[in-house]
Design a protein around this motif. Sequence first.
Motif, PDB file in Angstrom:
ATOM      1  N   LYS A  23      46.598  25.765  32.416  1.00  0.00           N
ATOM      2  CA  LYS A  23      46.171  27.004  32.119  1.00  0.00           C
ATOM      3  C   LYS A  23      46.956  27.201  30.571  1.00  0.00           C
ATOM      4  N   ASP A  55      45.764  40.628  30.262  1.00  0.00           N
ATOM      5  CA  ASP A  55      44.976  40.028  31.561  1.00  0.00           C
ATOM      6  C   ASP A  55      44.289  38.840  31.480  1.00  0.00           C
ATOM      7  N   LYS A  56      44.225  38.324  32.247  1.00  0.00           N
ATOM      8  CA  LYS A  56      43.238  37.085  32.638  1.00  0.00           C
ATOM      9  C   LYS A  56      41.932  37.842  33.220  1.00  0.00           C
ATOM     10  N   ASN A  58      38.268  38.096  34.570  1.00  0.00           N
ATOM     11  CA  ASN A  58      37.621  37.530  35.692  1.00  0.00           C
ATOM     12  C   ASN A  58      36.194  37.115  35.327  1.00  0.00           C
ATOM     13  N   ASN A  59      35.618  35.901  35.417  1.00  0.00           N
ATOM     14  CA  ASN A  59      34.483  35.588  34.784  1.00  0.00           C
ATOM     15  C   ASN A  59      33.288  36.194  35.932  1.00  0.00           C
ATOM     16  N   ASP A  87      37.398  33.609  42.570  1.00  0.00           N
ATOM     17  CA  ASP A  87      38.450  33.886  41.893  1.00  0.00           C
ATOM     18  C   ASP A  87      38.375  35.191  41.292  1.00  0.00           C
ATOM     19  N   GLU A  91      45.219  38.631  37.459  1.00  0.00           N
ATOM     20  CA  GLU A  91      46.672  37.757  36.709  1.00  0.00           C
ATOM     21  C   GLU A  91      46.534  38.126  35.375  1.00  0.00           C
ATOM     22  N   TRP A  93      48.239  36.646  31.517  1.00  0.00           N
ATOM     23  CA  TRP A  93      48.665  35.510  30.705  1.00  0.00           C
ATOM     24  C   TRP A  93      50.375  35.238  30.342  1.00  0.00           C
ATOM     25  N   TYR A 139      38.964  34.860  29.032  1.00  0.00           N
ATOM     26  CA  TYR A 139      38.864  34.851  30.441  1.00  0.00           C
ATOM     27  C   TYR A 139      39.401  33.762  31.313  1.00  0.00           C
ATOM     28  N   LYS A 140      39.499  33.795  32.380  1.00  0.00           N
ATOM     29  CA  LYS A 140      39.989  32.584  33.332  1.00  0.00           C
ATOM     30  C   LYS A 140      39.264  31.346  32.820  1.00  0.00           C
ATOM     31  N   VAL A 152      35.923  28.439  28.789  1.00  0.00           N
ATOM     32  CA  VAL A 152      36.785  29.486  28.774  1.00  0.00           C
ATOM     33  C   VAL A 152      35.837  30.443  27.865  1.00  0.00           C
TER      34      VAL A 152
END
Length: 188
Positions: A23, A55-56, A58-59, A87, A91, A93, A139-140, A152
Motif C-alpha cells: 500500500k 482517508d482511504k 472505500n470502493n 473491506d 482507514e 493514508w 481509494y483503497k 486504484v
Amino acid sequence: MKWGFISFLLLFPVVFFAQQTDKASILSAILYQNYKNEKPVYKGRGSQYLFLYCDKTNNNEEIFETVNAMKLPAETVKQLRQSVAKDVTAETWSTELETILALDKTNLKIKINDCLSLEQYQERRARLNLNNQRLMIIYKPLFYDNGNHALVKIVFYRSIEHNSGSVLLMEKTPTGWLIKDNLNPWST
C-alpha cells in the motif's frame, strides 16, 4: 494442530507488513506521478494547487464498470466483489505517507505539506479564493492476480461541479508498483 497455529501466528506479521508495504508503494507511485509537475510550496510563498485527502475511501459498485470492461475471469471478478463487500473499515493514508516522506530524497514533502480532510480543503480553498486547487482522493487498492495487480480509483475534487478521475491499473514489479494504465477516465 498446535504447531500449525503457531506457524500462522509467526507468518501473520510478515503477510500483514508485506500488505502495508504494498500500500505504501502504491501510494508512492501515485504521489510521484501526480506531484511531479507541482512546484514546492515554501512557507508563506506560493500557492499549493494539489492537496491529498487523508482517508482511504472505500470502493463501491462504481469500480465494477472498469472491472467489467477489463473482461477479467469470473473467479477474479467474484474475488474483487467479495473484497469490496468485506473491506468497509475506516482507514487513512497517514502511516503510508509518513513512511514515504521519511524515505523521500526529493521535494515531495514540500509539495504535499500535509493531507487534509474535505472540510479543511474547502476551508483553504474559500480562504484563498482560488479555483485552480484540487483535492486528490485515493481509494483503497483492490488487489488481484495473487497480489501482482491492483486497481486504484483516484478522484480529483475541485468543487461540486468540476471533478475528474480514473481507475489506475497497477502492476507489481521487483522495484515497486507501476501505473500501467488509466482506465475509465471521466470528468464533469
